[in-house]
Design a protein around this motif. Structure first.
Motif, PDB file in Angstrom:
ATOM      1  N   GLN A 274       0.768  -1.499   0.149  1.00  0.00           N
ATOM      2  CA  GLN A 274       0.003  -0.069   0.004  1.00  0.00           C
ATOM      3  C   GLN A 274       0.891   1.245  -0.093  1.00  0.00           C
ATOM      4  O   GLN A 274       0.795   2.230  -0.615  1.00  0.00           O
ATOM      5  CB  GLN A 274      -1.144  -0.003   1.341  1.00  0.00           C
ATOM      6  N   ALA A 275       1.988   1.208   0.818  1.00  0.00           N
ATOM      7  CA  ALA A 275       2.795   2.372   0.676  1.00  0.00           C
ATOM      8  C   ALA A 275       3.387   2.595  -0.374  1.00  0.00           C
ATOM      9  O   ALA A 275       3.675   3.652  -1.052  1.00  0.00           O
ATOM     10  CB  ALA A 275       3.844   2.307   1.915  1.00  0.00           C
ATOM     11  N   ARG A 276       3.931   1.376  -1.366  1.00  0.00           N
ATOM     12  CA  ARG A 276       4.461   1.650  -2.334  1.00  0.00           C
ATOM     13  C   ARG A 276       3.625   1.853  -3.450  1.00  0.00           C
ATOM     14  O   ARG A 276       3.918   2.955  -4.389  1.00  0.00           O
ATOM     15  CB  ARG A 276       4.923   0.254  -2.637  1.00  0.00           C
ATOM     16  N   GLN A 277       2.335   1.867  -3.398  1.00  0.00           N
ATOM     17  CA  GLN A 277       1.310   2.042  -4.345  1.00  0.00           C
ATOM     18  C   GLN A 277       1.206   3.529  -4.456  1.00  0.00           C
ATOM     19  O   GLN A 277       0.906   4.223  -5.105  1.00  0.00           O
ATOM     20  CB  GLN A 277       0.233   1.354  -4.200  1.00  0.00           C
ATOM     21  N   ALA A 278       1.022   3.948  -2.994  1.00  0.00           N
ATOM     22  CA  ALA A 278       0.640   5.322  -2.739  1.00  0.00           C
ATOM     23  C   ALA A 278       1.876   6.187  -3.208  1.00  0.00           C
ATOM     24  O   ALA A 278       1.784   7.405  -3.779  1.00  0.00           O
ATOM     25  CB  ALA A 278       0.600   5.661  -0.981  1.00  0.00           C
ATOM     26  N   GLY A 279       3.050   5.781  -3.011  1.00  0.00           N
ATOM     27  CA  GLY A 279       4.236   6.302  -3.533  1.00  0.00           C
ATOM     28  C   GLY A 279       4.255   6.697  -5.160  1.00  0.00           C
ATOM     29  O   GLY A 279       4.575   7.855  -5.667  1.00  0.00           O
ATOM     30  N   ILE A 280       3.819   5.645  -5.697  1.00  0.00           N
ATOM     31  CA  ILE A 280       4.025   5.585  -6.966  1.00  0.00           C
ATOM     32  C   ILE A 280       2.574   6.382  -7.580  1.00  0.00           C
ATOM     33  O   ILE A 280       3.087   7.250  -8.583  1.00  0.00           O
ATOM     34  CB  ILE A 280       3.619   4.232  -7.647  1.00  0.00           C
ATOM     35  N   THR A 281       1.544   6.401  -6.763  1.00  0.00           N
ATOM     36  CA  THR A 281       0.436   7.434  -7.235  1.00  0.00           C
ATOM     37  C   THR A 281       0.839   8.729  -7.026  1.00  0.00           C
ATOM     38  O   THR A 281       0.548   9.837  -7.991  1.00  0.00           O
ATOM     39  CB  THR A 281      -0.819   7.212  -6.446  1.00  0.00           C
ATOM     40  N   GLN A 282       1.469   9.160  -6.084  1.00  0.00           N
ATOM     41  CA  GLN A 282       1.895  10.398  -5.840  1.00  0.00           C
ATOM     42  C   GLN A 282       3.031  10.882  -6.666  1.00  0.00           C
ATOM     43  O   GLN A 282       2.993  12.279  -7.269  1.00  0.00           O
ATOM     44  CB  GLN A 282       2.665  10.461  -4.275  1.00  0.00           C
ATOM     45  N   GLU A 283       3.981  10.075  -7.153  1.00  0.00           N
ATOM     46  CA  GLU A 283       4.974  10.527  -8.183  1.00  0.00           C
ATOM     47  C   GLU A 283       4.119  10.723  -9.466  1.00  0.00           C
ATOM     48  O   GLU A 283       4.613  11.532 -10.157  1.00  0.00           O
ATOM     49  CB  GLU A 283       6.000   9.415  -8.431  1.00  0.00           C
ATOM     50  N   ILE A 284       3.264   9.789  -9.825  1.00  0.00           N
ATOM     51  CA  ILE A 284       2.443  10.174 -10.907  1.00  0.00           C
ATOM     52  C   ILE A 284       1.606  11.529 -11.120  1.00  0.00           C
ATOM     53  O   ILE A 284       1.615  12.155 -12.015  1.00  0.00           O
ATOM     54  CB  ILE A 284       1.592   8.813 -11.421  1.00  0.00           C
ATOM     55  N   SER A 285       1.352  11.705 -10.015  1.00  0.00           N
ATOM     56  CA  SER A 285       0.675  12.897  -9.615  1.00  0.00           C
ATOM     57  C   SER A 285       1.386  14.027  -9.949  1.00  0.00           C
ATOM     58  O   SER A 285       0.877  15.174 -10.615  1.00  0.00           O
ATOM     59  CB  SER A 285      -0.229  13.146  -8.478  1.00  0.00           C
ATOM     60  N   GLU A 286       2.618  14.085  -9.445  1.00  0.00           N
ATOM     61  CA  GLU A 286       3.680  15.091  -9.463  1.00  0.00           C
ATOM     62  C   GLU A 286       4.048  15.142 -10.649  1.00  0.00           C
ATOM     63  O   GLU A 286       4.262  16.339 -11.163  1.00  0.00           O
ATOM     64  CB  GLU A 286       4.638  14.826  -8.489  1.00  0.00           C
ATOM     65  N   ILE A 287       4.261  14.030 -11.532  1.00  0.00           N
ATOM     66  CA  ILE A 287       4.542  14.282 -12.967  1.00  0.00           C
ATOM     67  C   ILE A 287       3.615  14.997 -13.626  1.00  0.00           C
ATOM     68  O   ILE A 287       3.988  15.981 -14.502  1.00  0.00           O
ATOM     69  CB  ILE A 287       4.975  12.822 -13.560  1.00  0.00           C
ATOM     70  N   VAL A 288       2.265  14.455 -13.553  1.00  0.00           N
ATOM     71  CA  VAL A 288       1.335  15.109 -14.374  1.00  0.00           C
ATOM     72  C   VAL A 288       0.851  16.405 -14.211  1.00  0.00           C
ATOM     73  O   VAL A 288       0.960  17.234 -14.813  1.00  0.00           O
ATOM     74  CB  VAL A 288      -0.189  14.302 -13.978  1.00  0.00           C
ATOM     75  N   GLY A 290       3.346  18.601 -12.983  1.00  0.00           N
ATOM     76  CA  GLY A 290       4.451  19.289 -13.615  1.00  0.00           C
ATOM     77  C   GLY A 290       4.225  19.527 -15.149  1.00  0.00           C
ATOM     78  O   GLY A 290       4.726  20.391 -15.767  1.00  0.00           O
ATOM     79  N   VAL A 291       3.761  18.544 -15.923  1.00  0.00           N
ATOM     80  CA  VAL A 291       3.463  18.531 -17.288  1.00  0.00           C
ATOM     81  C   VAL A 291       2.515  19.667 -17.718  1.00  0.00           C
ATOM     82  O   VAL A 291       2.616  20.436 -18.498  1.00  0.00           O
ATOM     83  CB  VAL A 291       3.227  17.295 -17.978  1.00  0.00           C
ATOM     84  N   ASN A 292       1.366  19.527 -16.879  1.00  0.00           N
ATOM     85  CA  ASN A 292       0.380  20.606 -16.807  1.00  0.00           C
ATOM     86  C   ASN A 292       0.889  21.975 -16.856  1.00  0.00           C
ATOM     87  O   ASN A 292       0.239  22.939 -17.400  1.00  0.00           O
ATOM     88  CB  ASN A 292      -0.896  20.188 -16.087  1.00  0.00           C
ATOM     89  N   ALA A 293       1.641  22.198 -15.674  1.00  0.00           N
ATOM     90  CA  ALA A 293       2.333  23.458 -15.382  1.00  0.00           C
ATOM     91  C   ALA A 293       3.063  23.772 -16.654  1.00  0.00           C
ATOM     92  O   ALA A 293       3.147  24.914 -17.058  1.00  0.00           O
ATOM     93  CB  ALA A 293       3.077  23.301 -13.937  1.00  0.00           C
ATOM     94  N   LEU A 294       3.830  22.943 -17.122  1.00  0.00           N
ATOM     95  CA  LEU A 294       4.812  23.219 -18.072  1.00  0.00           C
ATOM     96  C   LEU A 294       4.008  23.640 -19.609  1.00  0.00           C
ATOM     97  O   LEU A 294       4.398  24.771 -20.236  1.00  0.00           O
ATOM     98  CB  LEU A 294       5.695  22.036 -18.512  1.00  0.00           C
ATOM     99  N   ALA A 295       2.869  22.925 -19.880  1.00  0.00           N
ATOM    100  CA  ALA A 295       2.093  23.201 -20.731  1.00  0.00           C
ATOM    101  C   ALA A 295       1.314  24.493 -20.767  1.00  0.00           C
ATOM    102  O   ALA A 295       1.299  25.325 -21.620  1.00  0.00           O
ATOM    103  CB  ALA A 295       0.910  22.161 -20.805  1.00  0.00           C
ATOM    104  N   ASP A 296       0.834  24.895 -19.535  1.00  0.00           N
ATOM    105  CA  ASP A 296       0.458  26.104 -19.265  1.00  0.00           C
ATOM    106  C   ASP A 296       1.209  27.265 -19.515  1.00  0.00           C
ATOM    107  O   ASP A 296       0.845  28.461 -19.931  1.00  0.00           O
ATOM    108  CB  ASP A 296      -0.373  26.110 -17.769  1.00  0.00           C
ATOM    109  N   SER A 297       2.663  27.056 -18.944  1.00  0.00           N
ATOM    110  CA  SER A 297       3.517  27.968 -18.826  1.00  0.00           C
ATOM    111  C   SER A 297       3.921  28.317 -20.626  1.00  0.00           C
ATOM    112  O   SER A 297       3.880  29.437 -21.070  1.00  0.00           O
ATOM    113  CB  SER A 297       4.872  27.753 -18.397  1.00  0.00           C
ATOM    114  N   ASN A 298       4.016  27.325 -21.355  1.00  0.00           N
ATOM    115  CA  ASN A 298       4.166  27.528 -22.834  1.00  0.00           C
ATOM    116  C   ASN A 298       2.953  28.154 -23.433  1.00  0.00           C
ATOM    117  O   ASN A 298       3.323  29.162 -24.463  1.00  0.00           O
ATOM    118  CB  ASN A 298       4.466  25.878 -23.407  1.00  0.00           C
ATOM    119  N   ALA A 299       1.906  27.975 -22.933  1.00  0.00           N
ATOM    120  CA  ALA A 299       0.746  28.447 -23.718  1.00  0.00           C
ATOM    121  C   ALA A 299       0.725  30.196 -23.271  1.00  0.00           C
ATOM    122  O   ALA A 299       0.328  30.681 -24.296  1.00  0.00           O
ATOM    123  CB  ALA A 299      -0.612  27.860 -23.067  1.00  0.00           C
ATOM    124  N   GLY A 300       1.000  30.156 -22.172  1.00  0.00           N
ATOM    125  CA  GLY A 300       1.157  31.623 -21.699  1.00  0.00           C
ATOM    126  C   GLY A 300       2.187  32.526 -22.336  1.00  0.00           C
ATOM    127  O   GLY A 300       2.051  33.599 -22.872  1.00  0.00           O
TER     128      GLY A 300
END
Length: 302
Positions: A274-288, A290-300
């Motif tokens: 459960q801890a490993r799964q939560a860590g993976i989920t958190q890392e995916i959320s952070e990547i997503v 970051g990608v969204n923030a980068l996309a918004d920055s490029n669009a601006g």
């Protein structure tokens, strides 16, 4: 989260190591139980024939022996408590100590002083911790008793019973654990001295002829030779029963510990997953994120 995962993996590893130890101790106890039962069975014929011989002398002679004579006024009692040298045997020692405490309270309620003798380190430590005097202790043989040890204990108890000074006792009791089966071991208290030989005292059936005995050199000297051996034999039997009971209790305790270790390992693995799964989920959320923030920055910028 990564630190927590490492902690759970360390717990899993340590619990698996503990499981190996308890499993090994369970197997060792199981193998020794068979030997202990075999020794008890091997000693049974000797004890049975010795009992018959003592019964014959006591029943068919009119000799008053010191070991069979009831005292007019019993004021002092000796209690031998048979415990184990090692722990990890569940409630084995605590149960026999509880039975000993009940017997001691009963004897004190009858107005008798009690002298304590113990076998095994657990009984010795129990009374020492409570600052209660123990006259003599024997240690180092609880799971593999020998007849030499039983003979030494028996000689000590007989000497205390026959002593005429202030150290002498009027009764001798033994508290040990009787082995009934692999699942049942029963704490038992018996009165060893004065002897109560019951075998051979029943009334003969109609038409049955009573045997005739001749004792040489005399019934008194025969009793002098047989009764100490009879006492030692009963003590040896009690030690063998206690040894088998201790090993059975240790096997059950170690099996329970092994099963508990299995449950803990399953629990820790589930939490670690459960801890490993939560860590993976958190890392995916952070990547997503970051990608969204980068996309918004490029669009601006456009």
């Amino acid at each position: 989260m990564a630190v927590s995962l490492r902690e759970y993996r360390a717990r899993i590893k340590s619990t698996e190591s503990m499981k190996k130890i308890t499993r090994a101790m369970e197997l060792i106890a199981a193998s020794r139980i068979i030997k202990a039962q075999g020794r008890a069975k091997a000693a049974a014929p000797y004890a049975r024939e010795l009992t018959r011989a003592v019964s014959a002398v006591a029943t068919f002679s009119n000799v008053d022996h010191p070991l069979t004579t009831e005292p007019a006024d019993s004021r002092r009692a000796l209690v031998l408590v048979v415990t184990s040298d090692r722990g990890l045997a569940g409630a084995y020692s605590s149960n026999v100590l509880k039975e000993a405490e009940r017997l001691i309270e009963k004897l004190k309620g009858e107005g008798k002083e009690v002298d304590l003798y113990t076998t095994g380190r657990k009984g010795q430590a129990y009374f020492k911790f409570r600052e209660r005097a123990v006259v003599q202790s024997w240690i180092g043989f609880s799971d593999q008793p020998t007849y030499d040890v039983a003979a030494e204990i028996g000689g000590t108890l007989i000497d205390a019973f026959l002593a005429d000074d202030e150290t002498g006792v009027d009764e001798v009791h033994v508290v040990y654990t009787r082995f009934k089966s692999m699942m049942v071991q029963e704490p038992t208290a018996i009165r060893l001295l004065p002897l109560e030989v019951v075998e051979g005292t029943e009334a003969p059936e109609q038409g049955e002829l009573l045997p005739l005995y001749e004792f040489e050199p005399s019934a008194s000297e025969v009793l002098d030779a047989l009764l100490p051996k009879y006492v030692q034999s009963r003590i040896f039997f009690a030690l063998l029963q206690a040894a088998a009971s201790e090993l059975a209790a240790r096997q059950k305790a170690m099996k329970s510990a092994t099963d508990n270790a299995d449950e803990l390992i399953k629990k820790y693995k589930r939490i670690a997953n459960q801890a490993r799964q939560a860590g993976i989920t958190q890392e995916i959320s952070e990547i997503v994120g970051g990608v969204n923030a980068l996309a918004d920055s490029n669009a601006g910028n456009e």
